[in-house]
Design a protein around this motif. Structure first.
Motif, PDB file in Angstrom:
ATOM      1  N   CYS B   6       0.861  -1.190   0.000  1.00  0.00           N
ATOM      2  CA  CYS B   6       0.000   0.000   0.000  1.00  0.00           C
ATOM      3  C   CYS B   6       0.893   1.235   0.000  1.00  0.00           C
ATOM      4  O   CYS B   6       1.814   1.325   0.814  1.00  0.00           O
ATOM      5  CB  CYS B   6      -0.911  -0.011   1.227  1.00  0.00           C
ATOM      6  SG  CYS B   6      -1.792   1.552   1.463  1.00  0.00           S
ATOM      7  N   TRP B   8       0.509   4.039   1.144  1.00  0.00           N
ATOM      8  CA  TRP B   8       0.453   4.787   2.403  1.00  0.00           C
ATOM      9  C   TRP B   8       0.927   3.926   3.577  1.00  0.00           C
ATOM     10  O   TRP B   8       1.785   4.347   4.356  1.00  0.00           O
ATOM     11  CB  TRP B   8      -0.976   5.290   2.647  1.00  0.00           C
ATOM     12  CG  TRP B   8      -1.208   5.857   4.014  1.00  0.00           C
ATOM     13  CD1 TRP B   8      -1.782   5.221   5.070  1.00  0.00           C
ATOM     14  CD2 TRP B   8      -0.847   7.153   4.494  1.00  0.00           C
ATOM     15  NE1 TRP B   8      -1.809   6.043   6.164  1.00  0.00           N
ATOM     16  CE2 TRP B   8      -1.240   7.229   5.841  1.00  0.00           C
ATOM     17  CE3 TRP B   8      -0.230   8.261   3.912  1.00  0.00           C
ATOM     18  CZ2 TRP B   8      -1.046   8.367   6.614  1.00  0.00           C
ATOM     19  CZ3 TRP B   8      -0.036   9.397   4.689  1.00  0.00           C
ATOM     20  CH2 TRP B   8      -0.439   9.438   6.017  1.00  0.00           C
ATOM     21  N   CYS B   9       0.387   2.734   3.726  1.00  0.00           N
ATOM     22  CA  CYS B   9       0.626   1.907   4.919  1.00  0.00           C
ATOM     23  C   CYS B   9       1.888   1.059   4.829  1.00  0.00           C
ATOM     24  O   CYS B   9       2.418   0.635   5.856  1.00  0.00           O
ATOM     25  CB  CYS B   9      -0.552   0.973   5.163  1.00  0.00           C
ATOM     26  SG  CYS B   9      -2.132   1.789   5.332  1.00  0.00           S
ATOM     27  N   HIS B  57      -7.954  -0.935   0.382  1.00  0.00           N
ATOM     28  CA  HIS B  57      -7.292  -1.264   1.649  1.00  0.00           C
ATOM     29  C   HIS B  57      -8.265  -1.035   2.809  1.00  0.00           C
ATOM     30  O   HIS B  57      -8.073  -0.146   3.644  1.00  0.00           O
ATOM     31  CB  HIS B  57      -6.015  -0.453   1.821  1.00  0.00           C
ATOM     32  CG  HIS B  57      -5.130  -1.039   2.877  1.00  0.00           C
ATOM     33  ND1 HIS B  57      -3.975  -0.444   3.309  1.00  0.00           N
ATOM     34  CD2 HIS B  57      -5.239  -2.195   3.590  1.00  0.00           C
ATOM     35  CE1 HIS B  57      -3.425  -1.194   4.251  1.00  0.00           C
ATOM     36  NE2 HIS B  57      -4.176  -2.261   4.436  1.00  0.00           N
ATOM     37  N   CYS B  61      -5.814   1.916   5.593  1.00  0.00           N
ATOM     38  CA  CYS B  61      -6.066   3.343   5.387  1.00  0.00           C
ATOM     39  C   CYS B  61      -7.361   3.620   4.619  1.00  0.00           C
ATOM     40  O   CYS B  61      -7.739   4.774   4.454  1.00  0.00           O
ATOM     41  CB  CYS B  61      -4.894   3.960   4.635  1.00  0.00           C
ATOM     42  SG  CYS B  61      -4.666   3.247   2.993  1.00  0.00           S
TER      43      CYS B  61
HETATM   44 ZN   LIG Z   1      -3.263   1.411   3.190  1.00  0.00          ZN
END
Ligand SMILES: [Zn+2]
Lengths: 196, 103
Positions: B6, B8-9, B57, B61
């Protein structure tokens, strides 16, 4: 007329002191009297918002300020947790600060915070957490959203004891607590008079 | 079992994601024919090989992640944010966008 009563999903779980004589290396407690709000930046105002509250938007890292802890949830989104009791005006205060640059959503009654600590805390969470929580990877200040035991959890490593705070939706809190206490039993954790 | 990166994560287990289908489908113009909208809503290709797709996701997030995945080997070549154009392996070309049906 019927009086509405506020019922905490884990209101019947008595506090467990570290000196309770438990030898499992696991202490489970429900954190009461905290306020939570979720905040969202308006489009393009993320940096401005972060600066205003003196927080960072680095994924996986909690920001500590004098009055709250901020957990980045997604770009431009944070969960703020304050030690002030609900009704103390925490959310209103944040909303005033963010006027024009962001939005605030009150979460104090929608989440329950369970504190897991002790020498076996990491091993306990490993039974249900897909994230690597080993000390070489995750340390104080680490935070993440991840499902555990089919329940969405916001996980925060409070210190390197280790101590973890697990924020779960109130509606799933009882189910999650059952899983947690049951799994802790494998380490010798005994509920005794604690919880049900 | 996939491990999906991901943007972001970071890298997370497949169980945290929900598959949300073909990421190359383009919505027709509002005045397009009924046939065009039928194709947009219902008709999908079923490629053997590289496929650009959406993974939500939902356990993290809650953002939509674009993933270039091989439907034969399950290899994941690239992941990115929703707005990103991800090249297919061995090419510098952007993923093939489905041409809009004639109206
Ligand atoms: Zn994420």
């Amino acid at each position: 007329m019927t009086e509405f009563q506020t019922i905490h999903p884990l209101g019947d779980v008595p506090p467990q002191s570290v000196e309770s004589g438990d030898t499992s290396g696991i202490t489970l407690n429900v954190r009461h009297e905290i306020s939570m709000v979720q905040i969202f930046a308006r489009n393009g105002r993320e940096m401005e918002l972060a600066k205003k509250l003196n927080i960072e938007g680095v994924p996986g890292r909690a920001s500590e300020t004098r009055s709250f802890t901020a957990f980045p949830l997604a770009p431009g989104q944070w969960m703020l947790v304050s030690k002030n009791a609900p009704g103390s005006g925490f959310g209103t205060g944040i909303a005033k600060k963010l006027k024009g640059i962001g939005y605030v959503s009150e979460q104090s009654d929608s989440r329950v915070c369970i504190r897991v600590s002790g020498s076996q805390a990491r091993e306990l969470l490993a039974r249900g957490c897909r994230l690597d929580l080993h000390q070489s990877v995750a340390s104080k200040g680490f935070c993440a959203q991840t499902p555990m035991a089919q329940v969405g959890v916001l996980l925060h490593q409070v210190n390197d004891g280790p101590t973890y705070d697990l924020y779960v939706y109130s509606g799933f809190a009882r189910s999650f607590w059952e899983w947690l206490a049951h799994t802790a039993g494998q380490f010798g954790y005994s509920r005794g008079g604690r919880g049900h | 079992m996939h491990r999906i990166d991901c943007p972001w994560c970071g890298t997370r287990d497949e169980a945290e994601f929900q598959y949300q289908g073909d990421a190359t489908v383009v919505r027709p113009d509002p005045d397009a024919s009924e046939e065009a909208f039928f194709r947009y809503v219902y008709l999908r290709e079923n490629p053997k090989g590289w496929h650009t797709e959406w993974w939500h996701h939902v356990g993290g997030c809650r953002q939509w992640v674009k993933v270039v995945r091989n439907t034969l080997t399950h290899e994941i070549f690239a992941t990115g944010r929703a707005q990103e154009d991800l090249p297919l392996p061995g090419t510098r070309a952007k993923p093939r966008r489905r041409t809009r049906p004639k109206q």
